[in-house]
Design an enzyme around this catalytic site. Structure first.
Site, PDB file in Angstrom:
ATOM      1  N   SER A  18       0.922   5.981   4.566  1.00 45.93           N
ATOM      2  CA  SER A  18       0.704   6.483   3.212  1.00 45.93           C
ATOM      3  C   SER A  18       2.042   6.894   2.614  1.00 45.93           C
ATOM      4  O   SER A  18       2.940   7.349   3.327  1.00 45.93           O
ATOM      5  CB  SER A  18      -0.239   7.691   3.232  1.00 45.93           C
ATOM      6  OG  SER A  18      -0.303   8.306   1.965  1.00 45.93           O
ATOM      7  N   TYR A  46      -2.693  16.080   6.136  1.00 48.26           N
ATOM      8  CA  TYR A  46      -2.691  14.648   5.838  1.00 48.26           C
ATOM      9  C   TYR A  46      -1.262  14.127   5.822  1.00 48.26           C
ATOM     10  O   TYR A  46      -0.955  13.071   6.399  1.00 48.26           O
ATOM     11  CB  TYR A  46      -3.371  14.389   4.493  1.00 48.26           C
ATOM     12  CG  TYR A  46      -3.571  12.922   4.195  1.00 48.26           C
ATOM     13  CD1 TYR A  46      -4.667  12.227   4.692  1.00 48.26           C
ATOM     14  CD2 TYR A  46      -2.650  12.226   3.417  1.00 48.26           C
ATOM     15  CE1 TYR A  46      -4.848  10.879   4.437  1.00 48.26           C
ATOM     16  CE2 TYR A  46      -2.819  10.872   3.150  1.00 48.26           C
ATOM     17  CZ  TYR A  46      -3.918  10.206   3.661  1.00 48.26           C
ATOM     18  OH  TYR A  46      -4.080   8.864   3.402  1.00 48.26           O
TER      19      TYR A  46
END
Length: 283
Positions: free
Chosen positions: A149, A162
């Protein structure tokens, strides 16, 4: 010319394969004549996804395997590798794509940290360690694609667990790529998929219609396939709102915090707002 692992008869294992990018990848691979194993949770979701994949697979349902497996469970992933070996003879393409989003702050809650890291980071480590040794031993061209990501590179405020998980995926996949290319006789390469804004169940945020800014999962997989043909390690995807040039400036600014000794996450610091805006405008 496509990568030799992406060819008829090859075997692809995709975690998080029942929806989103994973399902789009499984469908694209099946259209190439590959045999598919999708890994996810929820028997109904897996059955529905398998039906979609089988509709385009050359061998129909015979070419599609499903597995309800928690990727954070290393024992379950090891058993999965054995099951794929028994069904299809091994794995040529491993796509570690399973991921979750749960809310966290730097101070907790701990159970959310453990759950998120278990899937997003340990799930990828488990997948690689369960499959890679046998993939190398097959002496065939192979691919390991790990879904990272941009949040693992620019680490924006909002969900630190995250960010930590995806920063870990980046560091792990870089190390994996180095080890693979320095393993004698190895024909397996590692790649880091870095999606942009993609309209998937993970990113939908309760929306039922795709925002104009987002790519579809299919667009993301099409881009991934193109960059695999080019042998890219960092598969940095744009979207309808953020072009590559803007991603590059944001990433350069992030590492500049270290080089220039600015405050952490200075991009979001009011004292640096104008400086960041000027930096983005520069080529």
């Amino acid at each position: 010319m496509s990568h030799p692992a992406l060819s008829a008869g090859s075997v692809a294992v995709i975690t998080g394969g029942a929806s989103g990018i994973g399902l789009a990848a499984a469908t694209a691979f099946a259209r190439l004549g590959m045999r598919i194993c999708i890994v996810d949770l929820g028997e109904d979701r897996l059955a529905e996804a398998a039906g979609k994949i089988a509709s385009v697979a050359r061998g129909g349902r015979d070419d599609v395997m499903t597995a309800a497996v928690d990727v954070s469970d290393v024992g379950a992933m090891t058993r999965l590798a054995a099951d794929v070996q028994a069904r299809f003879g091994g794995c040529d393409v491993l796509m570690n794509n399973a991921g979750i989003q749960v809310p966290t702050s730097a101070l907790g809650p701990r159970e959310n940290w453990e759950r998120l890291l278990g899937v997003n980071l340990w799930g990828i480590v488990n997948g690689c360690q369960a499959f890679a040794v046998d993939m190398i031993a097959r002496k065939r061209p192979g691919l390991i694609i790990n879904t990272g990501s941009k949040q693992g590179i620019t680490t924006p405020p909002g969900n630190p667990a995250y960010n930590v998980s995806k920063a870990g995926v980046k560091a792990y996949t870089e190390a994996l790529a180095h080890e693979l290319r320095n393993t004698e006789g190895c024909q397996v390469s590692a790649h880091l998929l870095i999606p942009g804004f993609v309209f998937t169940p993970l990113a939908a945020g309760g929306r039922s219609e795709k925002p104009d800014a987002a790519w579809t999962a299919e667009q993301t997989v099409d881009f991934m396939m193109q960059r695999l043909e080019a042998s890219d390690f960092y598969i940095l995807c744009p979207d309808n709102d953020v072009p590559r040039a803007l991603d590059e400036r944001r990433m350069l600014w992030a590492i500049g915090d270290v080089v220039e000794n600015r405050p952490a996450l200075s991009r979001w610091h009011p004292d640096y707002a104008d400086a960041f805006a000027d930096f983005v405008k520069r080529k």
